[in-house]
Scaffold this motif. Structure first.
Motif, PDB file in Angstrom:
ATOM      1  N   ARG A  75       0.823  -1.209   0.000  1.00  0.00           N
ATOM      2  CA  ARG A  75       0.000   0.000   0.000  1.00  0.00           C
ATOM      3  C   ARG A  75       0.859   1.262   0.000  1.00  0.00           C
ATOM      4  O   ARG A  75       0.527   2.249  -0.665  1.00  0.00           O
ATOM      5  CB  ARG A  75      -0.933  -0.016   1.206  1.00  0.00           C
ATOM      6  CG  ARG A  75      -2.121  -0.967   1.030  1.00  0.00           C
ATOM      7  CD  ARG A  75      -3.026  -0.964   2.230  1.00  0.00           C
ATOM      8  NE  ARG A  75      -4.289  -1.629   1.939  1.00  0.00           N
ATOM      9  CZ  ARG A  75      -4.823  -2.587   2.706  1.00  0.00           C
ATOM     10  NH1 ARG A  75      -4.202  -2.979   3.819  1.00  0.00           N
ATOM     11  NH2 ARG A  75      -5.967  -3.150   2.369  1.00  0.00           N
ATOM     12  N   ALA A  87       2.215   1.689  -3.402  1.00  0.00           N
ATOM     13  CA  ALA A  87       1.131   2.081  -4.311  1.00  0.00           C
ATOM     14  C   ALA A  87       0.886   3.583  -4.247  1.00  0.00           C
ATOM     15  O   ALA A  87       0.627   4.226  -5.269  1.00  0.00           O
ATOM     16  CB  ALA A  87      -0.145   1.324  -3.959  1.00  0.00           C
ATOM     17  N   ARG A  88       0.983   4.165  -3.066  1.00  0.00           N
ATOM     18  CA  ARG A  88       0.831   5.621  -2.937  1.00  0.00           C
ATOM     19  C   ARG A  88       1.931   6.345  -3.702  1.00  0.00           C
ATOM     20  O   ARG A  88       1.687   7.361  -4.353  1.00  0.00           O
ATOM     21  CB  ARG A  88       0.880   6.018  -1.465  1.00  0.00           C
ATOM     22  CG  ARG A  88      -0.347   5.634  -0.654  1.00  0.00           C
ATOM     23  CD  ARG A  88      -0.110   5.928   0.820  1.00  0.00           C
ATOM     24  NE  ARG A  88       0.264   7.326   1.032  1.00  0.00           N
ATOM     25  CZ  ARG A  88       1.090   7.733   1.992  1.00  0.00           C
ATOM     26  NH1 ARG A  88       1.665   6.862   2.811  1.00  0.00           N
ATOM     27  NH2 ARG A  88       1.356   9.023   2.129  1.00  0.00           N
ATOM     28  N   LYS A 146      -0.798   3.936  -7.541  1.00  0.00           N
ATOM     29  CA  LYS A 146      -1.397   2.645  -7.919  1.00  0.00           C
ATOM     30  C   LYS A 146      -2.285   2.095  -6.788  1.00  0.00           C
ATOM     31  O   LYS A 146      -2.391   0.881  -6.612  1.00  0.00           O
ATOM     32  CB  LYS A 146      -0.285   1.637  -8.219  1.00  0.00           C
ATOM     33  CG  LYS A 146       0.602   2.007  -9.408  1.00  0.00           C
ATOM     34  CD  LYS A 146       0.137   1.287 -10.651  1.00  0.00           C
ATOM     35  CE  LYS A 146       1.101   1.425 -11.797  1.00  0.00           C
ATOM     36  NZ  LYS A 146       0.639   0.698 -12.988  1.00  0.00           N
ATOM     37  N   GLN A 147      -2.933   2.991  -6.049  1.00  0.00           N
ATOM     38  CA  GLN A 147      -3.701   2.536  -4.894  1.00  0.00           C
ATOM     39  C   GLN A 147      -4.827   1.583  -5.272  1.00  0.00           C
ATOM     40  O   GLN A 147      -5.072   0.594  -4.580  1.00  0.00           O
ATOM     41  CB  GLN A 147      -4.278   3.738  -4.136  1.00  0.00           C
ATOM     42  CG  GLN A 147      -3.233   4.633  -3.488  1.00  0.00           C
ATOM     43  CD  GLN A 147      -2.845   5.819  -4.345  1.00  0.00           C
ATOM     44  OE1 GLN A 147      -2.741   5.691  -5.567  1.00  0.00           O
ATOM     45  NE2 GLN A 147      -2.664   6.972  -3.726  1.00  0.00           N
ATOM     46  N   VAL A 148      -5.517   1.865  -6.355  1.00  0.00           N
ATOM     47  CA  VAL A 148      -6.618   0.991  -6.779  1.00  0.00           C
ATOM     48  C   VAL A 148      -6.092  -0.395  -7.120  1.00  0.00           C
ATOM     49  O   VAL A 148      -6.671  -1.414  -6.719  1.00  0.00           O
ATOM     50  CB  VAL A 148      -7.366   1.597  -7.983  1.00  0.00           C
ATOM     51  CG1 VAL A 148      -8.372   0.606  -8.546  1.00  0.00           C
ATOM     52  CG2 VAL A 148      -8.068   2.897  -7.579  1.00  0.00           C
ATOM     53  N   GLN A 149      -4.986  -0.454  -7.834  1.00  0.00           N
ATOM     54  CA  GLN A 149      -4.409  -1.746  -8.196  1.00  0.00           C
ATOM     55  C   GLN A 149      -3.972  -2.514  -6.962  1.00  0.00           C
ATOM     56  O   GLN A 149      -4.153  -3.732  -6.881  1.00  0.00           O
ATOM     57  CB  GLN A 149      -3.220  -1.556  -9.133  1.00  0.00           C
ATOM     58  CG  GLN A 149      -2.630  -2.877  -9.623  1.00  0.00           C
ATOM     59  CD  GLN A 149      -1.660  -2.684 -10.773  1.00  0.00           C
ATOM     60  OE1 GLN A 149      -1.673  -1.658 -11.449  1.00  0.00           O
ATOM     61  NE2 GLN A 149      -0.822  -3.679 -11.007  1.00  0.00           N
ATOM     62  N   GLU A 206      -5.259  -2.429  -3.940  1.00  0.00           N
ATOM     63  CA  GLU A 206      -6.435  -3.000  -3.281  1.00  0.00           C
ATOM     64  C   GLU A 206      -6.989  -4.181  -4.069  1.00  0.00           C
ATOM     65  O   GLU A 206      -7.490  -5.157  -3.494  1.00  0.00           O
ATOM     66  CB  GLU A 206      -7.500  -1.925  -3.076  1.00  0.00           C
ATOM     67  CG  GLU A 206      -7.078  -0.801  -2.129  1.00  0.00           C
ATOM     68  CD  GLU A 206      -6.539  -1.312  -0.800  1.00  0.00           C
ATOM     69  OE1 GLU A 206      -7.150  -2.232  -0.213  1.00  0.00           O
ATOM     70  OE2 GLU A 206      -5.501  -0.778  -0.349  1.00  0.00           O
ATOM     71  N   GLN A 207      -6.911  -4.118  -5.381  1.00  0.00           N
ATOM     72  CA  GLN A 207      -7.360  -5.246  -6.207  1.00  0.00           C
ATOM     73  C   GLN A 207      -6.482  -6.471  -5.968  1.00  0.00           C
ATOM     74  O   GLN A 207      -6.979  -7.600  -5.903  1.00  0.00           O
ATOM     75  CB  GLN A 207      -7.327  -4.843  -7.683  1.00  0.00           C
ATOM     76  CG  GLN A 207      -8.393  -3.832  -8.080  1.00  0.00           C
ATOM     77  CD  GLN A 207      -8.219  -3.314  -9.492  1.00  0.00           C
ATOM     78  OE1 GLN A 207      -7.139  -3.408 -10.093  1.00  0.00           O
ATOM     79  NE2 GLN A 207      -9.282  -2.749 -10.057  1.00  0.00           N
ATOM     80  N   LYS A 259      -7.316  -7.922  -2.528  1.00  0.00           N
ATOM     81  CA  LYS A 259      -8.615  -8.617  -2.602  1.00  0.00           C
ATOM     82  C   LYS A 259      -8.485  -9.941  -3.345  1.00  0.00           C
ATOM     83  O   LYS A 259      -9.115 -10.947  -2.958  1.00  0.00           O
ATOM     84  CB  LYS A 259      -9.644  -7.729  -3.308  1.00  0.00           C
ATOM     85  CG  LYS A 259     -11.046  -8.356  -3.388  1.00  0.00           C
ATOM     86  CD  LYS A 259     -12.030  -7.422  -4.068  1.00  0.00           C
ATOM     87  CE  LYS A 259     -13.438  -8.024  -4.071  1.00  0.00           C
ATOM     88  NZ  LYS A 259     -13.505  -9.291  -4.814  1.00  0.00           N
TER      89      LYS A 259
END
Length: 315
Positions: free
Chosen positions: A153, A156-157, A161-164, A166-167, A170
């Motif tokens: 995370r 990603a910041r 790429k925060q959305v990626q 979290e994907q 998940k």
């Protein structure tokens, strides 16, 4: 005029802020440029995070404790090595070899002109100050809560790429949920509600992982802990005695998870009286070549392959 100067200074500060990001990590705080283009990863764990974000082509330097002199020529990693195992799945370009956590080659790292260095760390790990003099460096403790998720995370910041991220997180949870259902439907948890992860090292020492390294993936599948250590090393695990291994009950699945390369002692362990006694309730899970111990790429493989191996054991 004074107002214009203040406005100009504020805009300049805002521009600098937009171009950098301050990350609080397990070794301190680092001001990192946003969207770095040249990354040095000091180990397979940090490589896994970068690869999961689709940024392997930006890795200009790779540290590894697995690589041997036969795997490199100077600072060049042989192409066949980069195509093998975990390195192959990470889809690396042509990074330079920069040593390992014990002896990072600071001269080579400097010559690569990185704008970000990422590493796994622990209490007492060295060279953070030296690495930070070369480029902003972030480090994450393997025994920390949510270890790889936090590292992923944070990175990603840095890269937007925060959305990626979290994907990816998940997808790991979904994989564990689906595989856990397969084990439940097959009655695995009735026979083996508990699990222990044992790492047999060459030379005869056996370790049990209690906080990370495969055990979180097994918990996510639905197993309970079959052993708890009173004291751990670096928050990862502990050496386990022969007496403790012999004391495991029949409802505890023993997952033999050998270390890589020359440290792998699983074959010798299985030939010992203890290994033979536990064989009926044991499965062997061998990591792929050059594999990280943890991380999203590893967790998906662990979940799927372990589920298959355990189901085969129950046939």
């Amino acid at each position: 005029m004074k107002t214009l100067l203040l406005l100009s200074a504020a805009l300049a500060a805002s521009s600098v802020s937009a171009q950098t990001l301050t990350i609080t990590h397990d070794e301190g705080r680092a001001t990192v440029p946003t969207n770095p283009k040249r990354i040095v990863v000091m180990d397979e764990e940090s490589l896994g995070w970068i690869a999961a974000l689709g940024l392997s082509d930006r890795v200009v330097g790779l540290g590894s404790a697995y690589l041997t002199p036969s795997d490199v020529e100077g600072t060049a990693i042989k192409p066949n090595v980069l195509r093998d195992g975990f390195f192959g799945r990470a889809k690396l370009g042509n990074p330079a070899y920069v040593g390992d956590w014990q002896k990072p080659n600071l001269e080579v790292i400097t010559s690569l002109r990185p704008d970000l260095i990422v590493r796994l760390t622990w209490d007492g790990n060295q060279n953070y100050d030296n690495l930070s003099k070369i480029a902003p460096t972030v480090g994450y403790k393997e025994g920390g809560a949510g270890f790889w998720q936090k590292g992923l995370r944070d990175l990603a910041r840095v890269f937007g790429k925060q959305v990626q991220a979290e994907q990816v997180i998940k997808a790991v949870a979904d994989t564990n949920r689906a595989n856990g259902r397969k084990l439940l439907d097959a009655g695995i948890f009735r026979k083996y509600p508990k699990v222990i992860v044992v790492a047999p090292f060459a030379g005869g020492q056996n370790w049990v992982y209690t906080a990370t390294r495969l055990i979180p993936d097994l918990r996510a599948l639905g197993f309970k802990d079959g052993y708890s250590a009173s004291k751990t090393t670096l928050g990862v695990g502990a050496q386990i005695s022969d007496e403790a291994l012999l004391g495991l009950d029949k409802q505890t699945l023993v997952v033999l998870f050998p270390p890589g390369g020359k440290y792998n002692g699983v074959d010798a362990f299985l030939k010992t009286p203890i290994g033979q006694r536990l064989s009926a309730q044991s499965v062997v899970y061998v990591p792929e070549d050059f594999s990280a111990y943890t991380g999203p790429l590893v967790s998906v493989r662990n979940s799927t392959d372990l589920t298959r191996i355990i189901l085969e054991k129950m046939k």
